[in-house]
Design a protein around this motif. Sequence first.
Motif, PDB file in Angstrom:
ATOM      1  N   VAL A 156      72.237 162.820  56.140  1.00  0.00           N
ATOM      2  CA  VAL A 156      72.527 164.203  56.526  1.00  0.00           C
ATOM      3  C   VAL A 156      71.292 165.091  56.386  1.00  0.00           C
ATOM      4  O   VAL A 156      71.120 166.034  57.154  1.00  0.00           O
ATOM      5  N   TRP A 191      55.405 147.892  57.961  1.00  0.00           N
ATOM      6  CA  TRP A 191      55.525 149.115  57.184  1.00  0.00           C
ATOM      7  C   TRP A 191      56.302 150.173  57.959  1.00  0.00           C
ATOM      8  O   TRP A 191      57.171 150.852  57.417  1.00  0.00           O
ATOM      9  N   GLN A 194      59.926 149.338  57.925  1.00  0.00           N
ATOM     10  CA  GLN A 194      60.473 149.630  56.612  1.00  0.00           C
ATOM     11  C   GLN A 194      60.733 151.132  56.440  1.00  0.00           C
ATOM     12  O   GLN A 194      61.793 151.549  55.972  1.00  0.00           O
ATOM     13  N   LEU A 195      59.755 151.917  56.875  1.00  0.00           N
ATOM     14  CA  LEU A 195      59.884 153.365  56.778  1.00  0.00           C
ATOM     15  C   LEU A 195      61.062 153.863  57.604  1.00  0.00           C
ATOM     16  O   LEU A 195      61.874 154.670  57.137  1.00  0.00           O
ATOM     17  N   ALA A 198      64.249 153.083  55.985  1.00  0.00           N
ATOM     18  CA  ALA A 198      64.538 153.994  54.878  1.00  0.00           C
ATOM     19  C   ALA A 198      65.006 155.346  55.393  1.00  0.00           C
ATOM     20  O   ALA A 198      65.878 155.986  54.798  1.00  0.00           O
ATOM     21  N   LEU A 199      64.436 155.778  56.516  1.00  0.00           N
ATOM     22  CA  LEU A 199      64.777 157.096  57.040  1.00  0.00           C
ATOM     23  C   LEU A 199      66.123 157.107  57.737  1.00  0.00           C
ATOM     24  O   LEU A 199      66.880 158.072  57.644  1.00  0.00           O
ATOM     25  N   ASP A 202      71.493 155.342  55.337  1.00  0.00           N
ATOM     26  CA  ASP A 202      71.900 156.285  54.306  1.00  0.00           C
ATOM     27  C   ASP A 202      71.694 155.717  52.903  1.00  0.00           C
ATOM     28  O   ASP A 202      72.130 156.286  51.923  1.00  0.00           O
ATOM     29  N   GLY A 203      70.996 154.580  52.829  1.00  0.00           N
ATOM     30  CA  GLY A 203      70.756 153.994  51.523  1.00  0.00           C
ATOM     31  C   GLY A 203      71.857 153.031  51.117  1.00  0.00           C
ATOM     32  O   GLY A 203      71.841 152.488  50.018  1.00  0.00           O
ATOM     33  N   ASN A 206      71.059 148.560  52.893  1.00  0.00           N
ATOM     34  CA  ASN A 206      69.642 148.191  52.916  1.00  0.00           C
ATOM     35  C   ASN A 206      69.416 146.710  53.132  1.00  0.00           C
ATOM     36  O   ASN A 206      69.999 145.892  52.444  1.00  0.00           O
ATOM     37  N   ALA A 209      64.028 144.752  50.410  1.00  0.00           N
ATOM     38  CA  ALA A 209      62.836 145.595  50.319  1.00  0.00           C
ATOM     39  C   ALA A 209      61.601 144.733  50.168  1.00  0.00           C
ATOM     40  O   ALA A 209      61.642 143.652  49.599  1.00  0.00           O
ATOM     41  N   ARG A 210      60.505 145.232  50.728  1.00  0.00           N
ATOM     42  CA  ARG A 210      59.249 144.483  50.616  1.00  0.00           C
ATOM     43  C   ARG A 210      58.261 145.208  49.715  1.00  0.00           C
ATOM     44  O   ARG A 210      58.563 146.252  49.158  1.00  0.00           O
ATOM     45  N   SER A 211      57.056 144.661  49.655  1.00  0.00           N
ATOM     46  CA  SER A 211      56.087 145.189  48.696  1.00  0.00           C
ATOM     47  C   SER A 211      55.654 146.606  49.041  1.00  0.00           C
ATOM     48  O   SER A 211      55.396 147.411  48.173  1.00  0.00           O
ATOM     49  N   GLY A 212      55.466 146.885  50.327  1.00  0.00           N
ATOM     50  CA  GLY A 212      55.216 148.243  50.754  1.00  0.00           C
ATOM     51  C   GLY A 212      53.837 148.781  50.457  1.00  0.00           C
ATOM     52  O   GLY A 212      53.676 149.942  50.115  1.00  0.00           O
TER      53      GLY A 212
END
Lengths: 213, 213
Positions: A156, A191, A194-195, A198-199, A202-203, A206, A209-212
């Motif tokens: 939101v 990357w 991944q971004l 994440a955007l 809503d979490g 998922n 997750a990677r090292s980032g």
Amino acid sequence: MAVEGTTGRVTKRRVRTRANLLEAAFAVFAAKGFGRVSIEEVCEAAGYSRGAFYSNFGSLDELFFALYAERAGLIADQVAGALALDGPDLDVPAAVDRVTEVLLLDLDWLLVKTDFLVHAARDPAVAQTLLEHRERLRRAVADRLARAAGHTELPVVLGGAEGAAHAVIAAYDGVTTRLLLDKDVEHARAWLKQLLTALLTDGSDNPAARSGG
Amino acid sequence: MAVEGTTGRVTKRRVRTRANLLEAAFAVFAAKGFGRVSIEEVCEAAGYSRGAFYSNFGSLDELFFALYAERAGLIADQVAGALALDGPDLDVPAAVDRVTEVLLLDLDWLLVKTDFLVHAARDPAVAQTLLEHRERLRRAVADRLARAAGHTELPVVLGGAEGAAHAVIAAYDGVTTRLLLDKDVEHARAWLKQLLTALLTDGSDNPAARSGG
DNA sequence: TGTATCCGATACATCGATGTATCCAAAGGG
DNA sequence: CCCTTTGGATACATCGATGTATCGGATACA
């Protein structure tokens, strides 16, 4: 003079020359940067004399602008294609993958595009053109996200599909900046995905997750 | 010659001249872009002759590099300060606000910084320096986020405080790109805060969402 | 205050890039 | 196949920027 008076004739030779100049200019700009390239260099790379240049363009700025418009149009089409590719299945993660491949395809293009950004940042008219091009891209993304509403819900905080589309563009720009420095296209793609994940999620759902870095 | 042989003397006049040249160069670079500025122009803006320039710098590139290093150091300090400002209370949203104010303070700096990015993108040595500076910034953010772990949990997708710090930098870069085109600093700040909120929260404790354009 | 040193100004030589004017060759129409 | 029109090459004039060599005034230190 590259005047556009009354279109006397089309002349096949002319369009070839123009195209060759644009292609050579792309290579030269990518290699040395717009600010460090002379008309002469472009002509030499294309195998023409300066006479040919002045017959087709009024200035290096004019050529640069034409070059940007041409290539940006191509990219926009590719992105639109990648987004339209799945008809009714509306698989956002898959769309993210495809768009990412297209956007971070060619390092040379990113170099030239950034030169153009710098150029636009100091010329309101050019900035307007660039903003319009970005808006076309964003529109395509927003529409695609809107179509997907219900299947994947957006956070939101971003303010619906419109805001999320802005975020997608910002992520693209952000990753581009980094990519220009480390030149690692594969990493940049991972990357960016991944971004965007994440955007746009809503979490809740998922992926791993990677090292980032 | 701007040689660094044996430091004969320090000479107060010299440091003033050097500082004046750097300050004038900043203004000129911001206004016209690095690629379109001559040594002569910088000297004129600073009120010196070209002799003074060559006595302090070996080339325009050298001056540009020095200018970037100087200013980037200042910004880094300010950011570190803004992050360290709250000792034990660890209020991430407040820190986000403060850092945003610092990072999007001066449009001229963003212009020059982007010129420098373009420059670095074609010179590995310069790129290395820029990457190191960015890494210092990121480190500060990552440490700050790590300190806050437990109070605010980060989305897993990003991969902990390290990944989240990368995301913060990317968001900053992304918003900067847009800001260079529309020149709306206030809007950019709001948008960056919003983006960072979306990135750093898990989608649970959202503040009110805004329009996002 | 004298003096050795440093710094910045001036003048000069050079180079590269720009734009234009003119000329030759190549398309395209009849 | 000619001849008009168009496109690109060549040559030229000019300008601006660069780098250097040299000179005179300022600065630090005794």
